[in-house]
Design an enzyme around this catalytic site. Structure first.
Site: not given
Length: 361
Positions: A67-68, A112, A161, A220
């Site tokens: 997402k980032t 975020d 999330t 990640r």
């Protein structure tokens, strides 16, 4: 308290620097999420053709899926500066007003965990997103005055999330919403190949497959495991990483073939050996493994439920058949026959359900 697990550990500053270097810089380099990537590319291309700022964008999905990274790509594709902030950092409307008033035209603002923003700030954001204007209230009581402040056109990129916690009026103001899914093993292998090239690592196909299979469908985690395998290979003088090297390294870090770490296995082992497979309440289970309730619920449970190893029922947590076999236990007859429990996702307050107590024979 036990040490944090490798797959859920907080990142050190050096780790964040390396992870930032591994982030793709444009949509062509971004691996996976084909549907979201194609839709987002169309939105950004249309905005560039019109000569307008892009519509506000919301990305939702589990942590670690990109997402980032996609927010950074939005700014890069629009050739615009990027401002980074987060929902927890904006607890007052004044905090948001200060950020918005300092934006330049066309700038991308990334928030975020946007669902954790305070309610007054949310309400201010409604007008800012729709009309590019905010009202600054000066004074209190009957003498309070609202001063309108015009904002330059900007693009808000939100990430969450827990999309269900976003209020409807805020969610509806995003022009594009993309939900990110977990990655398949072949997609993770592509992620690892790109990262290995950037880190100048020699890894064969079997090595990539071994690491990808233990990465819980999350880029990640895949990149983090790759760096730990790199460290193991460096210390042991291994020049090319193969399946055997990757397996030995990840076994040392207690990440097994399914991607379960120490905490995951401790939860399942306690559920099976101490409570006969359940059902057992979340708080009791957390005490049994020496962790906080929130840690077990947010770190271990989502993956265990997704893999079909743990079930959440109205009376508590139960170990599913694959959990017994994965840990090497024989499945007792009738262990899942407790009143034909329905396996469904309970609500937010289910953590108090079903603290375990042995039933009378």
């Amino acid at each position: 308290m036990a040490e944090p697990s490798l797959v859920a550990a907080g990142e050190e500053p050096e780790e964040r620097v390396i992870e930032a270097a591994l982030r793709p810089k444009n949509l062509d380099d971004f691996v996976g999420q084909h549907r979201v990537r194609k839709q987002l590319s169309l939105v950004l291309q249309a905005s560039r053709m019109r000569g307008r700022t892009a519509d506000h964008v919301l990305f939702s999905g589990p942590p670690g899926l990109g997402k980032t990274t996609l927010a950074m790509i939005v700014a890069a594709e629009m050739n615009a500066p990027l401002r980074l902030s987060s929902g927890p950092a904006i607890q007052h409307a004044g905090d948001l007003a200060a950020i918005l008033s300092s934006l330049s035209e066309g700038e991308v603002l990334f928030l975020d965990e946007i669902h954790r923003m305070s309610r007054p700030a949310e309400e201010m954001l409604y007008m800012a997103m729709e009309d590019f204007r905010v009202d600054i209230v000066v004074g209190k009581g009957a003498g309070a005055t609202a001063i309108p402040l015009e904002l330059p056109p900007f693009t808000l990129v939100g990430a969450t999330t827990r999309a269900g916690l976003l209020p409807g009026p805020l969610r509806d103001r995003f022009g594009f919403t993309g939900h990110l899914e977990f990655y398949s093993v072949p997609e993770l292998e592509l992620v690892l190949r790109r990262s290995a090239g950037l880190l100048d690592l020699k890894v064969n196909s079997a090595g990539f497959a071994e690491i990808a299979g233990r990465s819980r469908g999350t880029p990640r985690i895949a990149n983090r495991l790759l760096r730990r395998v790199r460290d193991w290979a460096l210390v042991h003088g291994v020049e090319q990483i193969d399946a055997r090297t990757a397996s030995a390294a990840l076994d040392m870090y207690e990440v097994d073939k399914k991607g379960l770490d120490r905490l995951d296995r401790a939860v399942l082992d306690a559920l099976i050996t101490k409570f006969g497979g359940g059902p057992v309440g979340l708080s009791t289970l957390a005490i049994a493994v020496g962790e906080e309730t929130e840690t077990v619920e947010t770190v271990a449970e989502p993956f265990l439920v997704r893999e079909g190893l743990l079930g959440r029922t109205p009376r508590g947590r139960i170990a599913m058949a694959p959990a017994w076999t994965h840990l090497g236990y024989a499945i007792p007859s009738g262990v899942f026959a407790q009143e034909q429990l329905d396996l469904f996702e309970p609500g937010e307050d289910d953590s108090a359900a079903g603290d375990w107590a042995p039933e009378s024979q």
